[in-house]
Design a protein around this motif. Structure first.
Motif, PDB file in Angstrom:
ATOM      1  N   ALA A 514      15.877  -5.654   6.751  1.00 60.94           N
ATOM      2  CA  ALA A 514      17.481  -5.661   6.792  1.00 60.94           C
ATOM      3  C   ALA A 514      17.102  -6.992   7.106  1.00 60.94           C
ATOM      4  O   ALA A 514      17.065  -7.338   8.778  1.00 60.94           O
ATOM      5  N   GLY A 515      17.613  -8.247   6.790  1.00 63.55           N
ATOM      6  CA  GLY A 515      18.040  -9.435   7.226  1.00 63.55           C
ATOM      7  C   GLY A 515      16.936 -10.318   7.394  1.00 63.55           C
ATOM      8  O   GLY A 515      16.927 -11.280   8.229  1.00 63.55           O
ATOM      9  N   THR A 516      15.780  -9.590   6.795  1.00 57.97           N
ATOM     10  CA  THR A 516      14.506 -10.621   7.465  1.00 57.97           C
ATOM     11  C   THR A 516      12.977 -10.495   6.183  1.00 57.97           C
ATOM     12  O   THR A 516      13.457  -9.701   6.032  1.00 57.97           O
ATOM     13  N   PHE A 517      12.635 -11.652   6.297  1.00 55.53           N
ATOM     14  CA  PHE A 517      11.132 -11.255   5.619  1.00 55.53           C
ATOM     15  C   PHE A 517      10.295 -12.083   5.691  1.00 55.53           C
ATOM     16  O   PHE A 517      10.426 -13.005   6.675  1.00 55.53           O
ATOM     17  N   SER A 518       9.002 -11.691   5.717  1.00 54.36           N
ATOM     18  CA  SER A 518       7.754 -12.310   6.108  1.00 54.36           C
ATOM     19  C   SER A 518       7.161 -13.024   5.162  1.00 54.36           C
ATOM     20  O   SER A 518       6.661 -12.379   4.170  1.00 54.36           O
ATOM     21  N   VAL A 519       5.871 -13.834   5.453  1.00 55.62           N
ATOM     22  CA  VAL A 519       4.814 -14.500   5.262  1.00 55.62           C
ATOM     23  C   VAL A 519       3.838 -14.445   5.566  1.00 55.62           C
ATOM     24  O   VAL A 519       4.015 -15.153   7.029  1.00 55.62           O
ATOM     25  N   ALA A 520       2.459 -14.956   5.282  1.00 51.20           N
ATOM     26  CA  ALA A 520       1.389 -15.647   5.827  1.00 51.20           C
ATOM     27  C   ALA A 520       1.382 -16.900   5.854  1.00 51.20           C
ATOM     28  O   ALA A 520       1.507 -17.504   5.213  1.00 51.20           O
ATOM     29  N   ASN A 521       1.820 -17.255   6.828  1.00 48.19           N
ATOM     30  CA  ASN A 521       1.756 -18.553   7.690  1.00 48.19           C
ATOM     31  C   ASN A 521       1.462 -19.048   8.594  1.00 48.19           C
ATOM     32  O   ASN A 521       1.745 -18.815  10.227  1.00 48.19           O
ATOM     33  N   ALA A 522       0.431 -20.055   8.681  1.00 47.09           N
ATOM     34  CA  ALA A 522      -0.810 -19.781  10.088  1.00 47.09           C
ATOM     35  C   ALA A 522      -0.288 -21.204  11.087  1.00 47.09           C
ATOM     36  O   ALA A 522       0.149 -21.356  11.719  1.00 47.09           O
ATOM     37  N   SER A 523       1.061 -21.714  10.512  1.00 45.24           N
ATOM     38  CA  SER A 523       1.567 -23.003  10.704  1.00 45.24           C
ATOM     39  C   SER A 523       2.831 -22.806  11.174  1.00 45.24           C
ATOM     40  O   SER A 523       3.638 -23.637  11.340  1.00 45.24           O
ATOM     41  N   GLY A 524       3.271 -21.673  10.954  1.00 43.61           N
ATOM     42  CA  GLY A 524       4.795 -21.700  11.518  1.00 43.61           C
ATOM     43  C   GLY A 524       4.859 -22.048  13.085  1.00 43.61           C
ATOM     44  O   GLY A 524       4.743 -21.507  13.870  1.00 43.61           O
TER      45      GLY A 524
END
Length: 549
Positions: A514-524
């Motif tokens: 709810a209200g968020t999404f995630s991605v694989a990202n080492a630079s975040g």
């Protein structure tokens, strides 16, 4: 004297010439036949390790919103785009080629040697493809208008059989010429749905959704266009053949299994109950067992029934309850839809989904074949229920599972097509990267891009987690929908406008809540109060999997 002197002179001249010739030959031989260095080759890859998987993808109900075009047409006359068949490399879990199919594909099958793929499409076509060239159709086989093919099957390399639900026929396609050689009529209203050919290639059995009788076709005389009825007593859902070709098992809508003797084409003894809501069945030749999934809508329970095929009729050995994982964000009962068994017979995997209002959660239950108990339930994805657009609610399989090839040189993997998530989840059945066997590490193979309108979201914050031994570094964005519907795991998203450059880029959505999404990202970078934009291109929807040899 003069004659003698001449003879001696001639002999000396001949000897000198002969020596000169030998010298020239030695020089020539040395020049022509000098030794050539041969490379010493190292160990070559074992071809047994080269396994692949086919994911059949639909473009959903992408209807033109004009005139009298409605989703109820059969076949739908206003579908805008065809589907696809993706070839997935098992060793790398990557999409290595995409074949364009007809509109709304329903089922696919490989001939036994794995060299050709055949896809049944709702637009009355069969797409034929050489798997060595996965992006190029070898042929488009046109069927009679209104055929509505729903199932393709074969245990031969020479012929492929098609169940045509729309006109109550079975088509025979020559796998060399890709031409329909025979069309076999069935009784009116039969609505053939599933085919099962005996492994010896001598008989083809037809499960009919519109008749209480199944049908059998002698494939040796298929050209005579004849079939024979087999009384079952209820419409049929699924059919499988035993590995010795001696028996065929048919599952019907009353939840019973009919045991058919292929020598006499009669049902042996009493039918066996597989339970209310039985919907899918597979036969495992290693254990000589039948596996039947069920979802009882009345009691809201799912089960896996395991039957021994070593006797007539098959005997129920155990019934395994299928439940949702404790961590599932969905609250409704799981609906079991399919089951696969590893090639070594050690474990079975049941795919199921939960349908909450507006949300779909998928999972896989792992069953140990020694004890007949669930050892683990693996949560996979949580996705918005967009079936009005995707058609996942009426797809042949909302979730489907199959096991890859494997053995001495390669380990088995289990794949799960998730229609709503638009991706195929990968489960390692063996320990890897410090993770135990039967672990889903978040790896999924997205389906090809859909023609659906893109999604746009407004991003207001980002948080970052560090990588561990089992999970990659992850950036989680806080967002609201600007246009379109909610994001879907497996979708591609392009993030721009964030102040920290590490939060921008092109990613694959790995999770949504709810209200968020995630991605694989080492630079975040963790940041609040930043404004950004995300544009998501939706994937097509996988509806069926075929494991290559």
């Amino acid at each position: 004297m003069r004659l003698k002197h001449s003879s001696s002179t001639f002999s000396r001249i001949f000897a000198i010439a002969f020596l000169l010739l030998l010298s020239l030959l030695e020089m020539s031989c040395g020049e022509t036949y000098r030794p050539v260095a041969q490379p010493v080759l190292g160990p070559q890859p074992d071809p047994a390790a080269l396994h692949f998987l086919i994911s059949l993808n639909s473009n959903g109900d992408n209807f033109q919103q004009s005139g009298s075009c409605t989703p109820s047409g059969t076949p739908p006359p206003c579908i805008a785009d065809p589907g696809t068949a993706s070839r997935i490399d098992v060793s790398g879990d990557t999409n290595v080629g995409v074949l364009t199919t007809g509109i709304l594909p329903t089922h696919a099958a490989l001939i036994p040697n794995g060299s050709k793929l055949y896809v049944a499409n709702t637009d009355d076509t069969i797409t034929a493809n050489n798997t060595s060239a996965p992006t190029t159709p070898a042929a488009i086989v046109s069927l009679a208008a209104g055929s509505h093919p729903v199932f393709v099957h074969t245990t031969e390399n020479a012929n492929v059989y098609v169940a045509n639900s729309g006109n109550d026929t079975v088509s025979v396609i020559n796998a060399t010429s890709n031409v329909v050689t025979t069309t076999i009529p069935l009784p009116g209203g039969s609505k053939p749905a599933v085919l099962a050919e005996t492994p010896n290639g001598q008989k083809l059995y037809v499960a009919n959704q519109g008749s209480v009788n199944a049908a059998v076709i002698n494939t040796q005389f298929a050209s005579n266009g004849q079939s024979s009825p087999i009384p079952i007593g209820a419409p049929q859902l699924w059919a499988v053949a035993r590995s010795d070709s001696g028996r065929v098992y048919i599952l019907d809508t009353s939840g019973k299994i009919s045991d058919i003797d292929t020598a006499s084409d009669t049902v042996i003894g009493l039918q066996v109950s597989a339970g209310t809501g039985a919907n899918f069945m597979v036969y495992d030749k290693v254990s000589n067992r039948l596996f039947v999934t069920s979802f009882n809508s009345g009691s809201q329970t799912s089960t896996l029934g395991i039957f021994t095929a070593a006797q007539d009729p098959p005997a129920l050995q155990t019934t395994v309850p299928i439940t949702a994982p404790a961590s599932s964000p969905c609250t409704t009962a799981p609906r079991a839809t399919s089951v696969t068994v590893l090639g070594d017979g050690s474990r079975a995997y049941v795919a199921s989904y939960q349908l909450d209002p507006g949300t779909v959660c998928t999972q896989v239950s792992v069953i140990d074949m020694g004890t007949g108990t669930v050892t683990k339930t693996i949560p996979l994805s949580q996705s918005p229920d967009a079936s009005a657009q995707t058609g996942c609610g009426s797809a042949p399989f909302r979730v489907f599972t199959t096991s890859s090839g494997g053995g001495t040189n390669t380990k088995f993997k289990v794949y799960v097509s998730q229609c709503d998530a638009g991706s195929v989840a990968v489960i390692n059945t063996y320990p890897v990267n410090s993770s135990p066997a039967d672990t889903y590490s978040g790896i999924s193979v997205p389906s090809p891009l859909s023609s659906f309108p893109q999604e746009q979201v407004s991003i207001s914050a980002a948080s970052q987690t560090t990588a561990t031994a089992t999970t990659p570094a992850t950036t989680t964005y806080t967002y609201t929908v600007a246009s379109g519907s909610s994001l879907t795991p497996g979708a591609n998203i392009y993030v721009t406008g964030m102040s920290d450059a590490g939060n921008n880029g092109n990613f694959v959505v790995s999770g949504v809540s709810a209200g968020t999404f995630s991605v694989a990202n080492a630079s975040g970078v963790t940041a609040s109060g930043q404004s950004g934009t995300g544009v998501s291109l939706l994937s097509q929807n996988p509806i069926f999997l075929v494991a290559g040899p």
